[in-house]
Design an enzyme around this catalytic site. Structure first.
Site, PDB file in Angstrom:
ATOM      1  N   LYS A  79       1.560  47.150 -11.750  1.00 49.64           N
ATOM      2  CA  LYS A  79       1.678  45.747 -12.153  1.00 49.64           C
ATOM      3  C   LYS A  79       0.670  45.528 -13.278  1.00 49.64           C
ATOM      4  O   LYS A  79      -0.319  46.263 -13.384  1.00 49.64           O
ATOM      5  CB  LYS A  79       1.323  44.836 -10.968  1.00 49.64           C
ATOM      6  N   GLY A 178      19.837  28.468  -5.917  1.00 51.77           N
ATOM      7  CA  GLY A 178      19.525  28.893  -7.287  1.00 51.77           C
ATOM      8  C   GLY A 178      20.344  30.128  -7.618  1.00 51.77           C
ATOM      9  O   GLY A 178      21.445  30.323  -7.094  1.00 51.77           O
TER      10      GLY A 178
HETATM   11  P1  NAD Z   1      15.869  29.912  -8.627  1.00 50.07           P
HETATM   12  O1  NAD Z   1      14.687  29.254  -9.249  1.00 50.07           O
HETATM   13  O2  NAD Z   1      17.069  30.206  -9.473  1.00 50.07           O
HETATM   14  O3  NAD Z   1      16.401  29.038  -7.384  1.00 50.07           O
HETATM   15  C1  NAD Z   1      15.587  28.451  -6.438  1.00 50.07           C
HETATM   16  C2  NAD Z   1      16.378  27.286  -5.803  1.00 50.07           C
HETATM   17  O4  NAD Z   1      15.638  26.803  -4.692  1.00 50.07           O
HETATM   18  C3  NAD Z   1      16.593  26.114  -6.747  1.00 50.07           C
HETATM   19  O5  NAD Z   1      17.923  25.680  -6.673  1.00 50.07           O
HETATM   20  C4  NAD Z   1      15.610  25.056  -6.214  1.00 50.07           C
HETATM   21  O6  NAD Z   1      16.067  23.728  -6.451  1.00 50.07           O
HETATM   22  C5  NAD Z   1      15.603  25.376  -4.751  1.00 50.07           C
HETATM   23  N1  NAD Z   1      14.414  24.937  -4.021  1.00 50.07           N
HETATM   24  C6  NAD Z   1      13.117  24.983  -4.432  1.00 50.07           C
HETATM   25  N2  NAD Z   1      12.311  24.546  -3.439  1.00 50.07           N
HETATM   26  C7  NAD Z   1      13.101  24.259  -2.382  1.00 50.07           C
HETATM   27  C8  NAD Z   1      12.866  23.789  -1.072  1.00 50.07           C
HETATM   28  N3  NAD Z   1      11.631  23.533  -0.637  1.00 50.07           N
HETATM   29  N4  NAD Z   1      13.935  23.597  -0.255  1.00 50.07           N
HETATM   30  C9  NAD Z   1      15.195  23.866  -0.670  1.00 50.07           C
HETATM   31  N5  NAD Z   1      15.474  24.309  -1.913  1.00 50.07           N
HETATM   32  C10 NAD Z   1      14.450  24.505  -2.755  1.00 50.07           C
HETATM   33  O7  NAD Z   1      15.300  31.238  -7.958  1.00 50.07           O
HETATM   34  P2  NAD Z   1      16.095  32.583  -7.581  1.00 50.07           P
HETATM   35  O8  NAD Z   1      16.031  33.536  -8.715  1.00 50.07           O
HETATM   36  O9  NAD Z   1      17.409  32.205  -6.997  1.00 50.07           O
HETATM   37  O10 NAD Z   1      15.131  33.179  -6.458  1.00 50.07           O
HETATM   38  C11 NAD Z   1      15.073  32.623  -5.165  1.00 50.07           C
HETATM   39  C12 NAD Z   1      13.993  33.352  -4.357  1.00 50.07           C
HETATM   40  O11 NAD Z   1      14.322  34.748  -4.281  1.00 50.07           O
HETATM   41  C13 NAD Z   1      12.595  33.296  -4.956  1.00 50.07           C
HETATM   42  O12 NAD Z   1      11.653  33.279  -3.920  1.00 50.07           O
HETATM   43  C14 NAD Z   1      12.486  34.620  -5.724  1.00 50.07           C
HETATM   44  O13 NAD Z   1      11.141  35.028  -5.851  1.00 50.07           O
HETATM   45  C15 NAD Z   1      13.246  35.535  -4.791  1.00 50.07           C
HETATM   46  N6  NAD Z   1      13.781  36.730  -5.468  1.00 50.07           N
HETATM   47  C16 NAD Z   1      14.654  36.592  -6.509  1.00 50.07           C
HETATM   48  C17 NAD Z   1      15.165  37.734  -7.106  1.00 50.07           C
HETATM   49  C18 NAD Z   1      16.161  37.626  -8.248  1.00 50.07           C
HETATM   50  O14 NAD Z   1      16.809  38.643  -8.557  1.00 50.07           O
HETATM   51  N7  NAD Z   1      16.314  36.450  -8.856  1.00 50.07           N
HETATM   52  C19 NAD Z   1      14.792  39.013  -6.656  1.00 50.07           C
HETATM   53  C20 NAD Z   1      13.913  39.128  -5.556  1.00 50.07           C
HETATM   54  C21 NAD Z   1      13.417  37.954  -4.974  1.00 50.07           C
END
Ligand code: NAD
Length: 353
Positions: A79, A178
């Protein structure tokens, strides 16, 4: 002090980078390269102190080692952090200097996007080094592939815990619509599962409900919604002392990173008779995507890698049952064993396909 911290965390190498001309100040931590080059994103943050930045990069690089090992990837953990306010300090010149520093590490560290760095930043870094993924020439948004892995993690959990191999039998509550949550909910709906969605953003909920005709639940009521699977796909820390007593599910399995507020909450869930599929095991589809990108693979191959998450989780569940422990402990043991076997030459670092 730095050497002591490295010894404590078993880090192989920590490199400090400075380029006064561009203002670059960065720390690159390579935790372990037994299984392959260390891979992990670059975080651009205005840390309060240099010690905070060091702590962060040491902890994050170590976590990457276990995530890659538990995902059967031929990669180690690394990292990097760039110290400074991204709005004020992030320039192409600084990112170029950073790219040259990565190049000087000779491929022991491969970088990608993270907090406050994105695809366009990696494009600038890529002008100076090949040891970067997540560029605009890469395999694209990993989120649907992450969702596909979570879907297979949910199916494996249901098979082992509820004794059903039919996703259509499941009631699943998806928290967060999301990039990942929406794709996961769509895959579940397609498989015939009964899906209930929740998000703090009402527009996200309304558009999904309109399109798919599913139920929704208010954000504050999501934990007490009765279901088979609670899939947290929003933010970390949502499984905690307040929410665990409220949960009305059998399985917690979602994409959100660091979904447990503290490690002890894995045991608290187990004591309540709830199964927890470790986040870093079932959300590894994103890492698999960048790993395929680095190895010249395809998006199709990344989808196949993510589909294998179900079988891997099944192996970890069996270890946990044998040892009467949590699957979180079993996942760590699985990762450590893989590194030890590769380190002792008993098995190739690159997992057989
Ligand atoms: P994103 O920002 O696209 O979506 C997050 C969603 O959660 C949004 O729609 C937001 O409005 C909603 N949200 C935020 N706080 C909330 C709450 N308290 N209650 C209900 N809804 C809430 O993020 P993402 O890329 O979809 O990632 C989601 C999670 O998965 C994150 O924790 C991210 O670290 C993890 N993650 C993502 C990936 C990836 O490929 N994008 C990979 C590994 C882990």
């Amino acid at each position: 002090m730095v050497l002591d911290s490295m010894v404590d965390g078993s880090h192989e190498q920590v490199t400090y980078v400075s380029d006064p001309e561009t203002g670059l100040r960065a720390i690159v931590a390579i935790h372990d390269t037994t299984l392959g080059p260390s891979l992990g994103g670059t975080r651009f943050l205005d840390y309060d102190t240099e010690a905070d930045a060091l702590d962060d990069v040491l902890g994050l690089s170590r976590a990457m080692t276990y995530k890659a090992a538990a995902a059967d990837l031929p990669l180690g953990g690394g990292k990097a952090v760039i110290l400074g306010d991204p709005d004020e300090h992030k320039t192409d010149a600084l990112l170029g200097a950073y790219g040259r520093a990565i190049e000087n590490l000779g491929g022991r560290y491969v970088t990608s996007v993270d907090v406050n760095t994105g695809v366009t930043d990696m494009d600038v870094v890529a002008r100076e080094t090949d040891h970067v993924v997540g560029t605009s020439n890469g395999l694209g948004d990993p989120s649907p592939i992450t969702a596909h892995g979570v879907y297979h993690g949910i199916c494996a959990s249901a098979e082992h815990i509820l004794g059903t191999d039919t996703p259509g039998d499941l009631e699943v509550v998806v928290q967060g619509l999301g990039k990942v949550g929406r794709a996961l909910a769509e895959e579940l709906v397609s498989a015939g599962a009964e899906v209930t969605v929740s998000d703090v953003d009402e527009d996200h909920v309304a558009s999904f409900v309109d399109e798919h005709g599913v139920d929704s639940v208010a954000p504050e009521a999501v934990y007490e919604q009765s279901c088979d699977v609670f899939a947290p796909c929003a933010v970390g820390g949502v499984v905690n002392d307040d929410t665990i007593p409220q949960l009305e599910c059998d399985i917690v399995a979602g994409s959100a990173n660091n979904v447990l507020a503290e490690r002890r909450h894995a045991e608290a869930l187990r004591e309540r008779g709830l199964f927890y599929a470790p986040d870093y095991v079932i959300n590894a589809g994103g890492l698999m995507t960048v790993a395929e990108e680095y190895q010249g693979g395809s998006r199709k191959a990344a989808y196949e890698d993510a589909a294998a998450i179900g079988n891997r989780l099944g192996e970890m569940i069996e270890i946990a049952e044998r040892q009467d422990t949590t699957v979180l402990d079993a996942a760590e043991e699985y990762a450590i064993r893989r590194i030890e076997r590769a380190g002792s030459g008993d098995e190739p670092a690159v997992a057989a396909e």
